[in-house]
Write an enzyme that holds these catalytic residues in place. Structure first.
Site, PDB file in Angstrom:
ATOM      1  N   ARG A 298     -15.394  94.205 128.795  1.00  0.00           N
ATOM      2  CA  ARG A 298     -15.777  94.958 127.592  1.00  0.00           C
ATOM      3  C   ARG A 298     -16.948  96.038 127.743  1.00  0.00           C
ATOM      4  O   ARG A 298     -16.840  97.210 127.300  1.00  0.00           O
ATOM      5  CB  ARG A 298     -16.182  94.020 126.288  1.00  0.00           C
ATOM      6  CG  ARG A 298     -17.229  93.305 126.580  1.00  0.00           C
ATOM      7  CD  ARG A 298     -17.509  92.300 125.457  1.00  0.00           C
ATOM      8  NE  ARG A 298     -18.618  91.367 126.061  1.00  0.00           N
ATOM      9  CZ  ARG A 298     -19.559  90.716 124.945  1.00  0.00           C
ATOM     10  NH1 ARG A 298     -19.569  91.100 123.867  1.00  0.00           N
ATOM     11  NH2 ARG A 298     -20.238  89.920 125.551  1.00  0.00           N
TER      12      ARG A 298
ATOM     13  N   ASP B 279     -15.975  79.946 120.673  1.00  0.00           N
ATOM     14  CA  ASP B 279     -15.501  80.182 119.272  1.00  0.00           C
ATOM     15  C   ASP B 279     -14.352  79.264 119.004  1.00  0.00           C
ATOM     16  O   ASP B 279     -13.966  79.216 117.884  1.00  0.00           O
ATOM     17  CB  ASP B 279     -15.393  81.735 118.921  1.00  0.00           C
ATOM     18  CG  ASP B 279     -16.569  82.422 118.614  1.00  0.00           C
ATOM     19  OD1 ASP B 279     -17.749  81.670 118.436  1.00  0.00           O
ATOM     20  OD2 ASP B 279     -16.484  83.911 118.587  1.00  0.00           O
TER      21      ASP B 279
ATOM     22  N   ARG C  76     -14.507  89.147 127.360  1.00  0.00           N
ATOM     23  CA  ARG C  76     -15.761  88.891 127.226  1.00  0.00           C
ATOM     24  C   ARG C  76     -16.615  88.473 128.347  1.00  0.00           C
ATOM     25  O   ARG C  76     -17.757  88.868 128.493  1.00  0.00           O
ATOM     26  CB  ARG C  76     -15.819  87.917 126.099  1.00  0.00           C
ATOM     27  CG  ARG C  76     -17.329  87.465 125.707  1.00  0.00           C
ATOM     28  CD  ARG C  76     -17.338  86.471 124.621  1.00  0.00           C
ATOM     29  NE  ARG C  76     -18.808  85.917 124.402  1.00  0.00           N
ATOM     30  CZ  ARG C  76     -19.127  84.668 124.497  1.00  0.00           C
ATOM     31  NH1 ARG C  76     -18.349  83.772 124.728  1.00  0.00           N
ATOM     32  NH2 ARG C  76     -20.423  84.325 124.366  1.00  0.00           N
TER      33      ARG C  76
ATOM     34  N   PHE D 298      -7.635  90.192 116.179  1.00  0.00           N
ATOM     35  CA  PHE D 298      -7.944  90.826 114.947  1.00  0.00           C
ATOM     36  C   PHE D 298      -7.335  92.377 114.948  1.00  0.00           C
ATOM     37  O   PHE D 298      -7.304  93.034 113.903  1.00  0.00           O
ATOM     38  CB  PHE D 298      -9.303  90.675 114.507  1.00  0.00           C
ATOM     39  CG  PHE D 298      -9.845  89.399 114.405  1.00  0.00           C
ATOM     40  CD1 PHE D 298      -8.911  88.162 113.975  1.00  0.00           C
ATOM     41  CD2 PHE D 298     -11.121  89.042 114.754  1.00  0.00           C
ATOM     42  CE1 PHE D 298      -9.520  87.157 114.015  1.00  0.00           C
ATOM     43  CE2 PHE D 298     -11.688  87.697 114.704  1.00  0.00           C
ATOM     44  CZ  PHE D 298     -10.873  86.874 114.126  1.00  0.00           C
TER      45      PHE D 298
ATOM     46  N   HIS E 184     -12.323  90.458 123.895  1.00  0.00           N
ATOM     47  CA  HIS E 184     -12.403  88.950 123.699  1.00  0.00           C
ATOM     48  C   HIS E 184     -10.997  88.436 123.908  1.00  0.00           C
ATOM     49  O   HIS E 184     -10.714  87.523 123.003  1.00  0.00           O
ATOM     50  CB  HIS E 184     -13.154  88.539 122.620  1.00  0.00           C
ATOM     51  CG  HIS E 184     -14.451  89.084 122.520  1.00  0.00           C
ATOM     52  ND1 HIS E 184     -15.058  90.299 122.534  1.00  0.00           N
ATOM     53  CD2 HIS E 184     -15.867  88.127 122.286  1.00  0.00           C
ATOM     54  CE1 HIS E 184     -16.470  90.373 122.608  1.00  0.00           C
ATOM     55  NE2 HIS E 184     -16.635  89.035 122.394  1.00  0.00           N
TER      56      HIS E 184
ATOM     57  N   GLU F  73      -9.807  95.242 108.939  1.00  0.00           N
ATOM     58  CA  GLU F  73      -8.903  95.679 110.094  1.00  0.00           C
ATOM     59  C   GLU F  73      -7.728  96.552 109.717  1.00  0.00           C
ATOM     60  O   GLU F  73      -7.367  97.493 110.336  1.00  0.00           O
ATOM     61  CB  GLU F  73      -8.814  94.576 110.833  1.00  0.00           C
ATOM     62  CG  GLU F  73      -9.787  93.906 111.664  1.00  0.00           C
ATOM     63  CD  GLU F  73     -10.328  92.829 110.631  1.00  0.00           C
ATOM     64  OE1 GLU F  73     -10.029  92.587 109.803  1.00  0.00           O
ATOM     65  OE2 GLU F  73     -11.372  92.118 111.392  1.00  0.00           O
TER      66      GLU F  73
ATOM     67  N   SER G 227     -20.243  94.039 119.924  1.00  0.00           N
ATOM     68  CA  SER G 227     -19.274  93.179 120.709  1.00  0.00           C
ATOM     69  C   SER G 227     -18.514  93.923 121.449  1.00  0.00           C
ATOM     70  O   SER G 227     -17.910  93.845 122.588  1.00  0.00           O
ATOM     71  CB  SER G 227     -18.375  92.224 119.878  1.00  0.00           C
ATOM     72  OG  SER G 227     -19.300  91.218 118.982  1.00  0.00           O
TER      73      SER G 227
END
Lengths: 283, 317
Positions: free
Chosen positions: B13, B120, B170, B86, B112, B61, B40
């Site tokens: 990322r 998560d 990530r 997302f 991610h 989104e 992020s």
């Protein structure tokens, strides 16, 4: 040159004739909402928008842009575009046929002039319009972006996401409209989803909110005038046009039953008789 | 076997963040949108240098996708960034209508991705995104393998005219591809030549496949390793040529079986050159909480499992 109210009325009558003939020829389509938004869209394209069918391009540079968020209202959209000179009116006869540029819902893939973006899956057009408005701001292009939503469509959460976004990014070049006809496929809006008072909601959302009669040309003009005066305020404008589904034909008016249904041949004959012929002529 | 040097672990990322900044410097039409995940997605540097071209959308989104499409229509090159789930599953219909069918020049920056999102857990770990994006007509699907390649893929995506899905992740992973190697969309990269079995990998699993090839070499098995950073359009010629050479193919991906790179490769080989295959992927499962490396091991996506799969593939010849 600006049209008189009488001239607009005549065009709108012809557009309603087109709508009914198109859906009857295609044996499918959405006449109800098309007829409730006819007067508004006619006024928009013939009097309000800075647009030119000859120099039209998808990026909308130097012109106003329009997004039909309620994409099922293609009959009125295509008729208005054709009558405004974007493509031959004879092409209206191809609506929904195999190979047509006049797809059931707006498509940018068939090369039909005037269409800026695909729509049909509801609730998305206001976001696209907000993106256009932001693009114009970044380009210092002083023109407006217009967007037409349905009141049933406004049950989609994304409409309210776009509403928040447009206020946050100060899109005062965005003029949204809702065809507030109070009807959706399954019935009256207040019996299907309890949407409530749209005017209060848009005001609470922070928009300049105007309510106007969507079938009174003088009121429509004034609403647009007021909306445009919002330029410089840093606030987007929503015009809620109170309207009647199926407006202009007695047996179609005010009922949700004509959202996506097509008149029978004898009903079409009756409807065209009620509307009357115009000098513009049928396609 | 050809040696690759890990110049230091970095997250892909961050490669995107640097690539976005460079793309923005090269072309003022580039704009970046995020749904409350600027940090992020490593968009901070772009946002600092081009505040007017950075568009915060908040946690919304669906609207972000539509707004990006609108911006693209006016001539901008929008990158929309969020976690992979997302910007795919959550907004599939928006991407379908506004980006793919609408043919708008939107770049979907998908961070991610896969199980290596880690702690998560399953709600945030998508193993289905490649399948969703592959299914869309005309969508380009990229999954670069390290920091450098992600940076270059971002620059290539900005230059490409049309919808692009750019998948990255990530965790910090070895950075081993050349910093200055331009990314060519649609081109497979043969990292190591071999004659016994082909390992076709994408994303984080490319380095693991190189490690597996080293282990296999010690056992006398010569593995060809292909970095398939473009999943769509798939480099079919490279797939067929390598399968013809080795006669056994293993496809490795941090994604479920359904609709992933494995099925894409299998589709080509079934049609053109039926070849014994073994698949290394997330099968038909959701993820769970854990460290990235523990998850990669638990889901059988590490070098050890890849080497085992290669031996199975060889045995099927």
């Amino acid at each position: 040159m600006a049209k008189t109210n009488e001239e607009l009325k005549q065009i709108a009558t012809q557009v309603r004739r087109d709508i009914l003939r198109m859906v009857c020829m295609a044996k499918s389509g959405h006449p109800g909402g098309s007829m409730s938004s006819t007067d508004v869209l006619t006024t928009l394209y013939f009097n309000e928008m800075n647009q030119n069918p000859v120099t039209w391009r998808r990026d909308g540079k130097g012109q106003d842009m329009f997004i039909l968020s309620a994409g099922h209202m293609t009959p009125v959209y295509y008729s208005v575009l054709a009558r405004a000179g974007y493509f031959p009116v004879s092409e209206l006869a191809t609506f929904r046929q195999m190979g047509t540029r006049l797809q059931g819902h707006p498509s940018i893939r068939k090369g039909l002039p005037g269409i800026f973006q695909a729509s049909g899956s509801l609730g998305q057009g206001l976001s696209a319009a907000a993106g256009l408005a932001l693009g114009k701001k970044l380009d210092k292009d002083d023109n407006f972006v217009y967007c037409l939503c349905g009141d049933g469509e406004s049950e989609e959460g994304q409409i309210w996401e776009a509403g928040m976004f447009a206020v946050f990014h100060k899109l005062d070049n965005l003029i949204a409209m809702t065809d507030w006809n109070g009807k959706q496929i399954d019935g009256p809006v207040d019996q299907v989803a309890g949407e409530g008072d749209l005017a209060a909601k848009w005001e609470a959302w922070g928009w300049r909110t105007i309510v106007a009669d969507g079938h009174d040309f003088e009121a429509i003009r004034k609403a647009f005038e007021l909306a445009k005066a919002g330029k410089g305020s840093g606030i987007p404008t929503m015009i809620l046009f109170k309207s009647e589904m199926g407006h202009g034909v007695d047996f179609m008016a005010g009922t949700h039953k004509w959202h996506g249904s097509v008149p029978k041949p004898e009903q079409l004959e009756d409807a065209l008789k009620q509307l009357g012929e115009t000098p513009l002529g049928d396609f | 076997m050809k040696k690759y040097i890990d110049t230091g672990k970095k997250d892909t990322r961050s490669g995107f963040g640097v690539g976005l900044l460079k793309a923005g410097q090269a072309d003022k039409r580039v704009v970046a949108l995020t749904a409350d995940l600027k940090g992020s997605l490593k968009m901070d540097a772009f946002a600092a240098e081009f505040p007017e071209r950075f568009i915060q959308c908040g946690i919304a989104e669906a609207n972000m996708v539509g707004a990006a499409a609108g911006l693209a229509i006016t001539g901008k090159i929008p990158f929309i960034g969020s976690f992979a789930e997302f910007v795919t599953g959550r907004v599939y219909d928006q991407i379908r209508q506004e980006v793919a069918y609408g043919n708008t020049n939107v770049k979907i920056a998908s961070s991610h991705a896969g199980i290596t999102l880690g702690e998560d857990g399953a709600t945030h770990q998508t193993m289905e995104d490649i399948a969703l994006m592959r299914a869309l007509p005309g969508m380009v699907v990229l999954n670069p393998c390290d920091f450098n390649q992600t940076m270059q893929a971002t620059i290539a995506a900005a230059k490409y005219e049309g919808p692009v899905y750019l998948r990255f992740g990530r965790p910090s992973v070895p950075n081993f591809t050349p910093e200055d190697e331009p990314f060519e969309i649609g081109k497979a990269i043969v990292l190591n030549e071999g004659s016994d079995v082909t390992l076709i990998a994408t994303g984080h699993t490319v380095w693991e496949s190189l490690l597996a090839a080293e282990a296999l070499e010690a056992e006398g098995i010569k593995a060809e390793v292909i970095n398939m950073a473009t999943i769509k359009p798939l480099d079919e010629k490279a797939v067929i040529a390598s399968a013809r050479k080795t006669g056994a193919v293993v496809v490795v991906e941090e994604h479920n079986m359904a609709g992933g790179l494995g099925e894409a490769v299998a589709g080509v080989l079934a049609r053109e050159l039926p070849t014994p295959m073994v698949f290394v992927n997330g099968e038909d499962k959701f993820g769970q909480s854990g460290t990235p490396s523990a998850l990669m091991a638990a889901y059988g996506l590490d070098a050890l499992h890849i080497a085992e799969a290669a031996k199975k593939a060889v045995a099927k010849k």
